[in-house]
Design an enzyme around this catalytic site. Structure first.
Site, PDB file in Angstrom:
ATOM      1  N   HIS A  19     -16.036   1.316   3.918  1.00  0.00           N
ATOM      2  CA  HIS A  19     -16.175   2.256   5.033  1.00  0.00           C
ATOM      3  C   HIS A  19     -17.605   2.303   5.575  1.00  0.00           C
ATOM      4  O   HIS A  19     -17.802   2.553   6.763  1.00  0.00           O
ATOM      5  CB  HIS A  19     -15.661   3.637   4.616  1.00  0.00           C
ATOM      6  CG  HIS A  19     -14.163   3.628   4.354  1.00  0.00           C
ATOM      7  ND1 HIS A  19     -13.540   4.478   3.478  1.00  0.00           N
ATOM      8  CD2 HIS A  19     -13.176   2.825   4.856  1.00  0.00           C
ATOM      9  CE1 HIS A  19     -12.231   4.218   3.469  1.00  0.00           C
ATOM     10  NE2 HIS A  19     -11.990   3.218   4.291  1.00  0.00           N
ATOM     11  N   HIS A  42      -3.860  -2.810   7.520  1.00  0.00           N
ATOM     12  CA  HIS A  42      -3.315  -2.105   6.353  1.00  0.00           C
ATOM     13  C   HIS A  42      -3.950  -0.706   6.358  1.00  0.00           C
ATOM     14  O   HIS A  42      -5.012  -0.499   5.774  1.00  0.00           O
ATOM     15  CB  HIS A  42      -3.652  -2.838   5.071  1.00  0.00           C
ATOM     16  CG  HIS A  42      -3.026  -4.196   4.966  1.00  0.00           C
ATOM     17  ND1 HIS A  42      -3.424  -5.252   5.750  1.00  0.00           N
ATOM     18  CD2 HIS A  42      -2.029  -4.653   4.171  1.00  0.00           C
ATOM     19  CE1 HIS A  42      -2.687  -6.310   5.441  1.00  0.00           C
ATOM     20  NE2 HIS A  42      -1.836  -5.973   4.481  1.00  0.00           N
ATOM     21  N   SER A 103      -9.675   4.584   6.750  1.00  0.00           N
ATOM     22  CA  SER A 103     -10.165   3.770   7.874  1.00  0.00           C
ATOM     23  C   SER A 103      -9.612   4.220   9.237  1.00  0.00           C
ATOM     24  O   SER A 103     -10.361   4.206  10.226  1.00  0.00           O
ATOM     25  CB  SER A 103      -9.869   2.288   7.626  1.00  0.00           C
ATOM     26  OG  SER A 103      -8.521   2.079   7.284  1.00  0.00           O
ATOM     27  N   GLU A 121       1.093   0.074   8.985  1.00  0.00           N
ATOM     28  CA  GLU A 121       1.316   0.538   7.607  1.00  0.00           C
ATOM     29  C   GLU A 121       2.784   0.316   7.274  1.00  0.00           C
ATOM     30  O   GLU A 121       3.660   0.832   7.962  1.00  0.00           O
ATOM     31  CB  GLU A 121       0.920   2.011   7.455  1.00  0.00           C
ATOM     32  CG  GLU A 121       1.265   2.625   6.113  1.00  0.00           C
ATOM     33  CD  GLU A 121       0.752   1.838   4.905  1.00  0.00           C
ATOM     34  OE1 GLU A 121      -0.441   1.510   4.842  1.00  0.00           O
ATOM     35  OE2 GLU A 121       1.576   1.547   4.003  1.00  0.00           O
ATOM     36  N   GLY A 150       1.229  -5.862   8.925  1.00  0.00           N
ATOM     37  CA  GLY A 150      -0.028  -5.973   9.669  1.00  0.00           C
ATOM     38  C   GLY A 150      -0.496  -7.408   9.870  1.00  0.00           C
ATOM     39  O   GLY A 150      -1.091  -7.732  10.895  1.00  0.00           O
ATOM     40  N   ASP A 170      -7.367  -4.927   5.113  1.00  0.00           N
ATOM     41  CA  ASP A 170      -7.621  -4.263   3.832  1.00  0.00           C
ATOM     42  C   ASP A 170      -6.322  -4.160   3.023  1.00  0.00           C
ATOM     43  O   ASP A 170      -5.818  -3.063   2.781  1.00  0.00           O
ATOM     44  CB  ASP A 170      -8.194  -2.856   4.140  1.00  0.00           C
ATOM     45  CG  ASP A 170      -8.490  -2.058   2.896  1.00  0.00           C
ATOM     46  OD1 ASP A 170      -8.724  -2.658   1.831  1.00  0.00           O
ATOM     47  OD2 ASP A 170      -8.476  -0.816   2.989  1.00  0.00           O
TER      48      ASP A 170
HETATM   49  N1  SAM Z   1      -7.403   0.646   5.036  1.00  0.00           N
HETATM   50  C1  SAM Z   1      -7.124   1.896   4.354  1.00  0.00           C
HETATM   51  C2  SAM Z   1      -8.408   2.703   4.280  1.00  0.00           C
HETATM   52  O1  SAM Z   1      -9.490   2.093   4.204  1.00  0.00           O
HETATM   53  O2  SAM Z   1      -8.337   3.930   4.320  1.00  0.00           O
HETATM   54  C3  SAM Z   1      -6.537   1.687   2.975  1.00  0.00           C
HETATM   55  C4  SAM Z   1      -5.390   0.718   2.927  1.00  0.00           C
HETATM   56  S1  SAM Z   1      -4.703   0.415   1.345  1.00  0.00           S
HETATM   57  C5  SAM Z   1      -5.909  -0.489   0.492  1.00  0.00           C
HETATM   58  C6  SAM Z   1      -3.510  -0.829   1.726  1.00  0.00           C
HETATM   59  C7  SAM Z   1      -2.271  -0.298   2.453  1.00  0.00           C
HETATM   60  O3  SAM Z   1      -1.538  -1.410   2.972  1.00  0.00           O
HETATM   61  C8  SAM Z   1      -1.285   0.462   1.573  1.00  0.00           C
HETATM   62  O4  SAM Z   1      -1.097   1.736   2.129  1.00  0.00           O
HETATM   63  C9  SAM Z   1       0.005  -0.368   1.623  1.00  0.00           C
HETATM   64  O5  SAM Z   1       1.168   0.427   1.651  1.00  0.00           O
HETATM   65  C10 SAM Z   1      -0.146  -1.106   2.917  1.00  0.00           C
HETATM   66  N2  SAM Z   1       0.536  -2.412   3.039  1.00  0.00           N
HETATM   67  C11 SAM Z   1       0.819  -3.306   2.067  1.00  0.00           C
HETATM   68  N3  SAM Z   1       1.290  -4.447   2.612  1.00  0.00           N
HETATM   69  C12 SAM Z   1       1.269  -4.279   3.958  1.00  0.00           C
HETATM   70  C13 SAM Z   1       1.571  -5.125   5.065  1.00  0.00           C
HETATM   71  N4  SAM Z   1       2.003  -6.375   4.886  1.00  0.00           N
HETATM   72  N5  SAM Z   1       1.382  -4.642   6.314  1.00  0.00           N
HETATM   73  C14 SAM Z   1       0.934  -3.368   6.513  1.00  0.00           C
HETATM   74  N6  SAM Z   1       0.633  -2.529   5.502  1.00  0.00           N
HETATM   75  C15 SAM Z   1       0.781  -2.979   4.241  1.00  0.00           C
END
Ligand code: SAM
Length: 298
Positions: A19, A42, A103, A121, A150, A170
């Site tokens: 971040h 993500h 994020s 998401e 994503g 991410d």
């Molecule tokens: N970027 C966020 C932040 O910094 O606040 C945190 C994201 S977290 C590490 C990863 C997220 O990606 C999870 O909520 C998960 O459910 C989601 N996820 C997993 N595979 C995904 C995909 N193929 N496309 C979109 N989201 C996905």
């Protein structure tokens, strides 16, 4: 379905690195008037309670953001770290840090009326929470929540209308194929829009794919003739083994993580060179705490 929930990890050392980089990158990109499109591949739930069950179970924020906002923290922080702390404080009233912005909320707070934010998401519970949290902002067309993959979903937004974009990638890396998909996404993204800024977070864990990823991304950037920047933050020694399912939530084992950027703003390298040593010092969990910063192609 995936079991990873970012609520267990919100505000940990990896979020501090990710971040801080996100804020510093956006601050630079938003200096130009032309509209910026931010694609968060993500997104997670967007907002997290640090005094709730998830964060209490893992305790990870205590060794992350909470160390930086504690009265014991130095009063003078590197500007990139200070901007990050100020951002988190802006979501909290009073001296206690109970809310942590993910994020999506960090990006949305910095964007201007002309900018757009696309949030992907896939987890149904987090997607619902994200949509609910975003709805409260009444941001209208500025922010879109997409319950889609994503990696694939960003394709339709590249190139963006004003030809300015930041992709934050991410993933949870819960499945091994995520590492390869990051690489494929970057390769395809650069073909569609060669001047876009792309920032990838990855965990430094005892898994060959995790160690190969920055090497592969570097080769990709070099072959495309694009500048790149690679930052890592280590808070303790040892290599956390990849954990699956619920085990992953309980084990506060991540020792290190990295951010790899293609087409980084030129201001990011000096900003991180100042902030990373302080992050390593303040977030150290043992004597193995360290940082690294390497770049090329500019
Ligand atoms: N970027 C966020 C932040 O910094 O606040 C945190 C994201 S977290 C590490 C990863 C997220 O990606 C999870 O909520 C998960 O459910 C989601 N996820 C997993 N595979 C995904 C995909 N193929 N496309 C979109 N989201 C996905």
């Amino acid at each position: 379905m995936f079991s990873y929930r970012h609520a267990f990890h919100a505000g940990n050392h990896a979020d501090v690195l990710k971040h801080s980089v996100l804020i510093a990158t956006l601050q630079h990109l938003l200096q130009k008037d032309a509209a910026l499109t931010v694609l968060d591949t993500h997104a997670g739930a967007g907002l997290y309670r640090l005094d709730g069950d998830y964060a209490a179970t893992s305790g990870e924020a205590a060794d992350g953001i909470q160390r930086l906002v504690s009265p014991a923290a130095p009063t003078t922080l590197a500007p990139a770290l200070q901007d990050y702390v100020d951002m988190v404080r802006a979501f909290n009233q009073g001296p206690t840090t109970r809310v942590y912005p993910g994020s999506p909320f960090i990006a949305q707070r910095l964007l201007r009326a002309q900018d757009r934010l696309k949030l992907f998401e896939l987890h149904p519970t987090d997607a619902r929470a994200l949509a609910g949290n975003i709805a409260q902002l009444e941001a209208g067309r500025q922010v879109a929540v997409l319950t889609e993959d994503g990696f694939e979903g960003i394709r339709k937004f590249l190139p963006p209308p004003a030809r300015r974009a930041l992709v934050l990638c991410d993933p949870s890396y819960e499945i091994k194929s995520d590492y390869g998909r990051v690489q494929d996404m970057l390769q395809d993204g650069l073909k569609r829009f060669a001047t876009g800024v792309c920032a990838v977070w990855y965990p430094l864990i005892a898994r060959p794919e995790a160690h190969d990823l920055p090497r592969r991304l570097k080769t990709l950037a070099q072959k495309a003739g694009k500048p790149w920047l690679h930052a890592t933050l280590t808070v303790k020694g040892g290599k956390a083994a990849p954990a699956a399912g619920a085990d992953r939530q309980r084990r506060p084992g991540l020792p290190a993580s990295g951010m790899f950027l293609v087409n980084p703003p030129y201001t990011l390298e000096p900003a991180l060179r100042e902030a990373l040593p302080q992050m390593a010092e303040l977030l150290a969990q043992d004597r193995h705490a360290a940082w690294s910063l390497e770049g090329g192609g500019s």
